[in-house]
Design a protein around this motif. Structure first.
Motif, PDB file in Angstrom:
ATOM      1  N   LYS A  72      47.616 -74.951  18.266  1.00 31.01           N
ATOM      2  CA  LYS A  72      46.439 -75.757  18.079  1.00 31.01           C
ATOM      3  C   LYS A  72      45.128 -74.926  17.680  1.00 31.01           C
ATOM      4  N   SER A  73      45.037 -73.656  17.449  1.00 33.71           N
ATOM      5  CA  SER A  73      43.723 -73.080  16.958  1.00 33.71           C
ATOM      6  C   SER A  73      43.551 -72.667  15.616  1.00 33.71           C
ATOM      7  N   GLY A  74      44.779 -72.620  14.968  1.00 27.60           N
ATOM      8  CA  GLY A  74      44.662 -72.392  13.455  1.00 27.60           C
ATOM      9  C   GLY A  74      45.198 -70.786  13.268  1.00 27.60           C
ATOM     10  N   VAL A  75      45.478 -70.018  14.124  1.00 29.52           N
ATOM     11  CA  VAL A  75      45.890 -68.755  13.907  1.00 29.52           C
ATOM     12  C   VAL A  75      47.089 -68.698  13.237  1.00 29.52           C
ATOM     13  N   VAL A  76      47.834 -69.594  13.268  1.00 36.05           N
ATOM     14  CA  VAL A  76      49.176 -69.729  12.469  1.00 36.05           C
ATOM     15  C   VAL A  76      48.906 -69.508  10.704  1.00 36.05           C
ATOM     16  N   GLY A 225      40.820 -61.768   8.187  1.00 30.79           N
ATOM     17  CA  GLY A 225      40.926 -63.266   8.534  1.00 30.79           C
ATOM     18  C   GLY A 225      41.846 -63.572   9.789  1.00 30.79           C
ATOM     19  N   ALA A 226      43.126 -62.477   9.642  1.00 26.08           N
ATOM     20  CA  ALA A 226      44.051 -62.591  10.732  1.00 26.08           C
ATOM     21  C   ALA A 226      43.868 -61.782  12.079  1.00 26.08           C
ATOM     22  N   LYS A 227      42.947 -60.965  11.949  1.00 20.96           N
ATOM     23  CA  LYS A 227      42.961 -59.806  12.925  1.00 20.96           C
ATOM     24  C   LYS A 227      42.999 -60.439  14.529  1.00 20.96           C
ATOM     25  N   TRP A 228      42.554 -61.564  14.735  1.00 16.47           N
ATOM     26  CA  TRP A 228      42.326 -61.968  16.139  1.00 16.47           C
ATOM     27  C   TRP A 228      44.155 -62.346  16.544  1.00 16.47           C
ATOM     28  N   GLY A 229      44.692 -62.851  15.582  1.00 13.04           N
ATOM     29  CA  GLY A 229      46.144 -63.352  15.746  1.00 13.04           C
ATOM     30  C   GLY A 229      47.100 -62.080  15.853  1.00 13.04           C
ATOM     31  N   LEU A 230      46.876 -61.122  14.873  1.00 11.06           N
ATOM     32  CA  LEU A 230      47.487 -59.874  14.691  1.00 11.06           C
ATOM     33  C   LEU A 230      47.436 -58.981  16.225  1.00 11.06           C
ATOM     34  N   MET A 231      45.958 -59.086  16.836  1.00  9.64           N
ATOM     35  CA  MET A 231      45.942 -58.478  17.825  1.00  9.64           C
ATOM     36  C   MET A 231      46.496 -58.927  19.274  1.00  9.64           C
ATOM     37  N   VAL A 261      40.075 -66.829  21.628  1.00 10.96           N
ATOM     38  CA  VAL A 261      40.175 -66.954  20.153  1.00 10.96           C
ATOM     39  C   VAL A 261      40.129 -68.505  19.819  1.00 10.96           C
ATOM     40  N   ALA A 262      40.760 -69.214  20.494  1.00 13.05           N
ATOM     41  CA  ALA A 262      40.590 -70.810  20.060  1.00 13.05           C
ATOM     42  C   ALA A 262      39.162 -71.351  20.141  1.00 13.05           C
ATOM     43  N   VAL A 263      38.632 -70.980  21.331  1.00 11.10           N
ATOM     44  CA  VAL A 263      37.416 -71.591  21.563  1.00 11.10           C
ATOM     45  C   VAL A 263      36.091 -70.979  20.944  1.00 11.10           C
ATOM     46  N   ILE A 264      36.196 -69.650  21.093  1.00 14.46           N
ATOM     47  CA  ILE A 264      34.888 -68.896  20.678  1.00 14.46           C
ATOM     48  C   ILE A 264      34.943 -68.609  18.851  1.00 14.46           C
ATOM     49  N   VAL A 265      35.972 -67.790  18.905  1.00  8.89           N
ATOM     50  CA  VAL A 265      36.308 -67.351  17.467  1.00  8.89           C
ATOM     51  C   VAL A 265      36.653 -68.548  16.339  1.00  8.89           C
ATOM     52  N   TYR A 266      37.751 -69.380  16.569  1.00  8.88           N
ATOM     53  CA  TYR A 266      38.175 -70.375  15.618  1.00  8.88           C
ATOM     54  C   TYR A 266      37.124 -71.693  15.813  1.00  8.88           C
ATOM     55  N   ARG A 267      36.830 -71.955  17.361  1.00 12.45           N
ATOM     56  CA  ARG A 267      35.940 -73.089  17.353  1.00 12.45           C
ATOM     57  C   ARG A 267      36.718 -74.235  16.955  1.00 12.45           C
ATOM     58  N   GLY A 268      38.007 -74.216  17.090  1.00 15.26           N
ATOM     59  CA  GLY A 268      38.872 -75.339  16.566  1.00 15.26           C
ATOM     60  C   GLY A 268      39.903 -76.227  17.534  1.00 15.26           C
ATOM     61  N   LEU A 269      39.336 -75.517  19.055  1.00 14.10           N
ATOM     62  CA  LEU A 269      40.200 -76.304  20.296  1.00 14.10           C
ATOM     63  C   LEU A 269      39.392 -77.359  20.704  1.00 14.10           C
ATOM     64  N   SER A 270      39.658 -78.598  20.812  1.00  7.36           N
ATOM     65  CA  SER A 270      38.930 -79.650  21.137  1.00  7.36           C
ATOM     66  C   SER A 270      39.319 -80.235  22.696  1.00  7.36           C
ATOM     67  N   ILE A 271      38.507 -80.589  23.272  1.00  5.85           N
ATOM     68  CA  ILE A 271      38.995 -80.945  24.773  1.00  5.85           C
ATOM     69  C   ILE A 271      40.143 -81.744  24.800  1.00  5.85           C
ATOM     70  N   LYS A 272      40.425 -82.757  23.873  1.00  5.53           N
ATOM     71  CA  LYS A 272      41.704 -83.470  23.722  1.00  5.53           C
ATOM     72  C   LYS A 272      42.991 -82.418  23.517  1.00  5.53           C
ATOM     73  N   SER A 273      42.775 -81.646  22.646  1.00  6.71           N
ATOM     74  CA  SER A 273      43.710 -80.503  22.254  1.00  6.71           C
ATOM     75  C   SER A 273      44.268 -79.547  23.382  1.00  6.71           C
ATOM     76  N   LEU A 274      43.358 -79.109  23.940  1.00  6.55           N
ATOM     77  CA  LEU A 274      43.314 -78.345  25.356  1.00  6.55           C
ATOM     78  C   LEU A 274      44.045 -79.187  26.349  1.00  6.55           C
ATOM     79  N   GLY A 275      43.688 -80.423  26.507  1.00  7.49           N
ATOM     80  CA  GLY A 275      44.595 -81.279  27.535  1.00  7.49           C
ATOM     81  C   GLY A 275      45.959 -81.607  27.078  1.00  7.49           C
ATOM     82  N   GLU A 276      46.178 -81.544  25.846  1.00  3.74           N
ATOM     83  CA  GLU A 276      47.516 -81.706  25.308  1.00  3.74           C
ATOM     84  C   GLU A 276      48.333 -80.369  25.573  1.00  3.74           C
TER      85      GLU A 276
END
Length: 435
Positions: A72-76, A225-231, A261-276
């Motif tokens: 849900k973070s955008g790493v893919v 751009g993909a360094k966090w996912g590759l690590m 990665v999802a919260v600090i780096v990509y900032r793409g994880l909402s409370i709703k997505s985390l709950g899911e």
């Protein structure tokens, strides 16, 4: 034949055939056998509790949660860019990119259908826009998704390791080389299939993956751009293989890293997505723990009745050596895999088959990889083939079209299964080297 023998031989198959859930079928047979044996009912409760009171099992919900968060973070998307730059201009490049991305994402999620949904959700529409047939697009994604159970960290591997009483870390290490070779084989199949069957889509596919920017610059940007996912796989698997931390500790690190990665780096994880993500993890893990608990009761019952020993004596008549035994087991697993869910197949068959293969001198680590490969193939074999239905749903095409297009990939997997069966070193070389 006694009532107890009839229950153990026919009870579970009959219950599964009439649609009884796997946990209920295992529990009914286990409780019935305990009653017929005259064993105190407390034995059943203790067996179920001991089944789930197993430290390595803690890694499963954590790895599932880490994969769900990263989905849900955008790493893919960033991982895809790396492989599009390096492989996208090959004939059938979008298919090859899908396989390689699935192979890499498998080292993050550990889930077959989850890999199909995450990677296929992005690549299937791209392949359809490029003119590839829906059958090819779905087949590539479904095939690549099978790598999720073979490339560590793999949840089915953890369950098998617990049942077979082998090291989870060694089993993870054993799956790395076969997983890499399987990924290369599937990617080459995607290349050949597109080259000879999807010719009209190749030109458009090259145009979609190309640009006027030099490839070195594209690759540099994509890697950065993909360094966090590759690590992620490097940190998790590197820590396990080096002995820095156990698989359970690695799973917790994977969760913390994915949250960062999802919260600090990509900032793409909402409370709703985390709950899911938490909700999906609870559903998957809760169902699995229930099955593991009642399967422990079932395994203890058949052990008390010496079912594996009796089967071993019977099999020795028709299987004079280990090679013929493995051939027969592969045929059995391929057949049952079309009807049994992944974890159910491992949980039901491992307590029966592991003592038998040990009696023939077969390393349980080697057999574990063979079992996981059979489970991998089962993702693509109807009527149950989960990956087929996930891919068909994403591609919005009848599953029959994907089944026809999947045949070359299925053939490659069967060939690789034969190689893994005949060459134990493929599974055992790395564990022996690193130990």
């Amino acid at each position: 034949m006694s009532m107890l023998n009839l229950l153990l031989i026919f009870g579970l198959p009959v219950l599964l055939l009439i649609g009884v859930p796997i946990y209920a079928a295992l529990g009914v047979v286990g409780l019935g056998a305990v009653y017929l044996q005259g064993t105190p009912i407390l034995f059943s409760a203790q067996s179920v509790l001991n089944g789930v009171d197993n430290f390595p099992l803690l890694a499963i919900p954590a790895f599932v949660l880490a994969g769900k968060i990263l989905e849900k973070s955008g790493v893919v998307q960033d991982l895809l860019k790396v492989f599009q730059v390096t492989l996208g201009n090959l004939p059938g490049g979008l298919g090859v990119v899908t396989i390689v991305t699935c192979m890499f994402f498998a080292a993050i999620s550990g889930s077959g259908p989850g890999t199909v949904a995450a990677v296929g959700g992005l690549m299937i529409p791209a392949m359809l826009r490029a003119g590839y047939s829906p059958g090819y697009a779905g087949a590539v994604s479904a095939s690549g998704g099978t790598l999720g159970v073979l490339i560590p960290p793999s949840n089915p591997m953890i369950v098998y390791a617990i049942i077979a009483n082998v090291s989870v870390s060694k089993l993870f290490i054993a799956g790395a080389l076969p997983g890499l070779l399987f990924g290369i084989g599937l990617a080459f199949t995607a290349y050949l299939t597109a080259r000879f069957r999807e010719k009209e889509a190749l030109k458009i596919g090259r145009e979609m993956t190309g640009s006027g920017v030099p490839m070195s610059r594209q690759l540099g940007r994509a890697l950065w751009g993909a360094k966090w996912g590759l690590m992620m796989p490097i940190i998790v698997l590197g820590g396990i293989y080096s002995g820095l931390f156990t698989p359970v500790e690695a799973s917790i690190i994977a969760v913390l890293y994915s949250l960062f990665v999802a919260v600090i780096v990509y900032r793409g994880l909402s409370i709703k997505s985390l709950g899911e993500a938490y909700s999906e993890t609870h559903l998957l893990s809760g169902a699995l723990m229930l099955i593991v608990g009642v399967s422990t009761l079932f395994a203890r019952v058949i052990t008390l009745e010496q079912v594996p020993q009796q089967l071993a004596e019977l099999i020795q008549v028709i299987a004079p050596n280990a090679l013929i035994l493995l051939l027969l087991i592969n045929l059995l697993l391929l057949f049952l895999g079309a009807f049994l869910e992944t974890m159910a197949a491992i949980i039901i068959l491992s307590p029966i088959l592991v003592p038998i293969v040990k009696a023939y001198g077969i390393d349980p680590i080697h057999f574990g990889i063979i079992l996981i490969i059979n489970v991998q193939i089962a993702f693509l074999t109807p009527p149950l083939g989960v990956n087929l239905f996930v891919a068909a749903n994403v591609a919005k095409t009848p599953v029959e079209k994907i089944v026809r297009a999947i045949l070359p990939f299925l053939l490659v997997l069967l060939i690789m299964l034969a190689v893994a069966t005949l060459v134990p070193g493929l599974s055992l070389w790395l564990p022996e080297l690193l130990s």
